[in-house]
Design an enzyme around this catalytic site. Structure first.
Site, short mmCIF file in Angstrom:
data_model
loop_
_atom_site.label_atom_id
_atom_site.label_comp_id
_atom_site.label_asym_id
_atom_site.label_seq_id
_atom_site.Cartn_x
_atom_site.Cartn_y
_atom_site.Cartn_z
N CYS A 2 46.18 -7.24 -79.51
CA CYS A 2 45.90 -6.29 -80.46
C CYS A 2 46.72 -6.45 -81.91
O CYS A 2 47.77 -6.67 -81.89
CB CYS A 2 46.03 -4.88 -79.91
N ARG A 27 46.03 -14.47 -83.46
CA ARG A 27 46.73 -13.76 -82.43
C ARG A 27 45.66 -13.64 -81.16
O ARG A 27 45.76 -13.46 -79.87
CB ARG A 27 47.22 -12.38 -82.68
N TRP A 73 42.37 -6.70 -78.18
CA TRP A 73 42.35 -7.85 -77.21
C TRP A 73 42.40 -6.77 -75.92
O TRP A 73 43.34 -6.14 -75.54
CB TRP A 73 43.80 -8.76 -77.12
N ASN A 99 48.24 0.07 -80.05
CA ASN A 99 48.82 -1.27 -79.38
C ASN A 99 49.64 -0.67 -78.19
O ASN A 99 50.48 0.15 -78.43
CB ASN A 99 49.52 -2.21 -80.38
N GLY A 100 49.49 -1.56 -77.12
CA GLY A 100 50.41 -1.25 -76.05
C GLY A 100 49.42 -0.64 -74.70
O GLY A 100 48.28 -0.69 -74.76
N GLU A 478 56.42 -27.80 -62.24
CA GLU A 478 55.92 -27.20 -63.60
C GLU A 478 57.05 -27.68 -64.62
O GLU A 478 56.72 -28.28 -65.73
CB GLU A 478 56.42 -25.92 -63.25
N LYS A 482 55.67 -29.92 -67.91
CA LYS A 482 55.98 -29.47 -69.42
C LYS A 482 56.62 -30.64 -69.98
O LYS A 482 56.06 -30.84 -71.16
CB LYS A 482 56.93 -28.39 -69.37
N GLU A 485 53.67 -33.36 -70.91
CA GLU A 485 52.90 -32.97 -71.70
C GLU A 485 53.22 -33.01 -73.17
O GLU A 485 52.38 -33.19 -74.32
CB GLU A 485 51.76 -31.82 -71.27
N HIS A 501 62.36 -41.90 -49.12
CA HIS A 501 61.36 -42.60 -48.62
C HIS A 501 60.47 -43.65 -49.58
O HIS A 501 59.56 -43.69 -49.46
CB HIS A 501 60.31 -41.62 -47.95
N LYS A 600 43.60 -26.41 -75.17
CA LYS A 600 44.09 -25.26 -74.69
C LYS A 600 43.04 -24.78 -73.41
O LYS A 600 43.54 -24.36 -72.47
CB LYS A 600 44.08 -24.41 -75.73
#
Ligand code: F6R
Length: 605
Positions: A2, A27, A73, A99-100, A478, A482, A485, A501, A600
């Site tokens: 927001c 945003r 949002w 907002n919040g 992960e 990162k 990419e 192994h 994205k």
């Protein structure tokens, strides 16, 4: 996320509000609205959809010089005209944007309804508008103080009083708000870019501060109501760097937003130290679950793998974690007793959505963990847990991952509560530790210089290895993803005991090996694995709790993280790996936020 803009001066407010909201478009939002005060008449125009839709609805004859605007949002209530801001109080005297998240809005709403207040939306924000009316004592400042005393949660509020054409009020707690100072005009905004075109002189409000914004004055008050003087800052950022709030890249901004994002994931979901996600799952169903399937792609899949370790270990329910792109082609063994958890930041990933439908067609109930309200995944699931991370703009996912893990931990605790498979004491301990995570992440972020040096060390490597045992091996997945990419360096994640192994053949002089070692029970095992690679010439890095002396002595470079119970360590362990990938990408001069070949949101199979 927001966005808020407000204006009072001599120009046509709606032009300034619309251009300010436009500056906040990056945003992300799903609806927008403005309200203009003109001759003690409040005009509200709001709409689901983007600003272009709103613009078609505004009345070009409106010339009011005071107003507030908002891009929403969705968090509470789907994107719709009614749920868009601004919201009016029942008698139309107060109009506000927010907002919040107001955590106790349900209780407040029930109370206000009993008193006859009318609600037109599903939002928590409309409750605040009506609270202003309910507690109105004729003075905006003292009324606001009474209102905020009743609010639990986070807020940046901007409130217009229809009878007062000379001022409006702003107040904040845990949600940003700035005041822009002009000549005979003043501005407010949730984010500097919204008003940078008009002024570079800014007051940054701190928590619990309130301000009355007038045409020729800004009066700022502290929590106890005393007028205070604040430092007026001169902003030297360009518009582009202001969008990133001064960070060089969105990815770095989003890494740094993780403490706040996790706070929002937890907000309102912990009551009396226990978890309450408000999913209303039937007890009989939860007790009958005999298997959990987790379906997701990429980073979201790894968040699922982290949770799977803990679910199997503590809830003793078998978990099948699948890459969504494979799931529906593998004739999965799923039935009505299989709870299927679908994880997706965007909520629109085609493979994940197809996996959801596959599981549903086999009779399973679906829990969606997603960041986007009313996304396809959210709409089609039986239960939804929103991560509330705010929009993620960088292609490489960071705050989505940590908030997904936080949301999944909440889910597993709730399941454990209902099934009686987790002791209350264990849940209370984890809850306490989870609440402390944001601060601990902040400590790691404060150490970011360390990673600039490491990035220099590894930038010319052709390959890197991440090793860990147990759930640490998932953090490694992960970390490797990162790095691949955004730095374009080949990286492999390995359960450390597996190296011998076959893969050990690739460990030669100067190959960097990053060990993640938060698993107390496996410490000696990982130390032996570090030994194995060191004797082959590897340069070793160790991510471990700051007081883990043995690891510190074992590795060439020690990366400390604050201590936390092992069960939730992945929330911390990933942060150094994100920073390492980020700075390596930067030193290599890559396009950090938009890495090659990637998008994205992957809405094709
Ligand atoms: C990696 C990354 C991707 C996404 C994956 C799923 O940094 O961002 O691996 O995690 O494409 O996307 P969502 O969560 O939107 O379904």
């Amino acid at each position: 996320m927001c966005g808020i803009v407000g204006y009072i001066g001599s120009k046509r407010a709606q032009d300034i509000l619309l251009s300010g909201l436009k500056r906040l478009e990056y945003r992300g939002y799903d609806s927008a609205g403005i309200c203009i005060l003109e001759d003690q008449d409040i005009k509200v125009i709001k709409s689901k959809g983007n600003l272009d839709v709103l613009v078609t609805k505004v009345d070009q004859q409106t010339i009011g010089t005071q107003g507030i605007g908002h891009t929403r949002w969705a968090t509470h209530g789907k994107p719709s005209d009614e749920n868009s801001h601004p919201h009016m109080s029942t008698n139309g005297k107060f109009c506000l944007v927010h907002n919040g998240i107001i955590e106790n809005y349900n209780e407040l709403k029930a109370d206000l309804k009993e008193k006859g207040f009318i609600f037109l939306s599903e939002t928590d924000s409309e409750v605040v508008a009506n609270l202003f009316e309910a507690l109105d004592d004729g003075n905006l400042l003292t009324t606001a103080r009474k209102v905020t005393a009743q609010l639990e949660g986070s807020y940046a509020l901007c409130v217009l009083n229809k009878e007062n054409t000379d001022e409006f009020l702003v107040v904040r707690k845990d949600s940003p708000l700035v005041v822009g100072v002009g000549e005979g005009e003043n501005f407010i905004a949730s984010d500097i870019p919204a008003i940078l075109e008009y002024t570079k002189k800014i007051y940054i409000l701190d928590d619990d501060e309130m301000a009355l914004i007038k045409r020729d004055a800004v009066e700022i008050y502290d929590k106890s109501g005393d007028r205070i003087t604040k430092k007026l800052r001169e902003i030297t950022w360009t518009l582009e760097s202001a969008e990133k709030q001064g960070y060089e890249h969105f990815m770095l901004k989003e890494i740094n937003e993780q403490p706040e994002a996790i706070r929002k994931t937890l907000a309102g979901r912990i009551k009396n130290d226990m978890v309450d996600l408000g999913l209303n799952m039937e007890e009989e169903y939860v007790k009958a679950i005999n298997k959990i399937a987790i379906v997701a792609c990429g980073t979201a899949n790894y968040a699922g793998r982290v949770a799977a370790h803990l679910i199997e270990d503590k809830l003793r329910i078998p978990v099948l974690v699948s890459y969504a792109s494979e799931f529906r082609y593998n004739n999965p063994i799923i039935d009505e007793k299989t709870l299927t958890i679908v994880i997706s930041q965007s909520g629109e990933t085609a493979d994940t959505l197809a996996g959801l439908r596959e599981a549903k067609s086999r009779g399973a109930k679906i829990v969606a963990v997603t960041n986007v309200v009313e996304s396809s995944v959210a709409r089609e699931a039986d239960y939804v847990i929103y991560t509330h991370a705010g929009p993620e703009i960088a292609v490489a996912s960071t705050k989505a991952y940590s908030t997904q893990i936080a949301a999944l931990y909440l889910l597993l605790m709730e399941l454990g509560q209902i099934r009686g498979s987790l002791e209350d004491e264990t849940i209370k301990l984890w809850v306490k530790e989870m609440l402390a995570i944001p601060e601990k992440i902040q400590t790691i972020l404060g150490n970011c210089e360390l990673f600039k040096g490491f990035a220099e060390n590894i930038k010319d490597s052709s390959s890197l290895f991440f090793i860990g045992r147990g759930v640490d091996s998932v953090s490694c997945l992960e970390g490797a993803l990162k790095l691949k990419e955004i730095s374009y360096i080949h990286a492999e994640a390995y359960p450390a005991g597996e190296l011998k192994h076959g893969t050990l053949a690739l460990i030669t002089d100067n190959v960097p090996v990053i060990a993640v070692a938060t698993n107390g029970l496996m410490l000696d095992k990982i130390i032996s694995n570090i030994e194995e690679v060191k004797t082959r010439g590897a340069i070793t890095y160790g991510v471990a709790f700051e007081d883990e002396q043995k690891i510190k002595e074992e590795v060439d470079y020690f990366i400390p993280i604050p201590r936390v119970v092992d069960a939730i360590a992945p929330l911390l362990a990933v942060v150094p790996l994100q920073l390492l990938a980020y700075y390596t990408s930067v030193v290599k001069g890559n396009d950090v936020d938009k890495p090659r070949n990637l998008a994205k949101s992957v809405t094709v199979e």
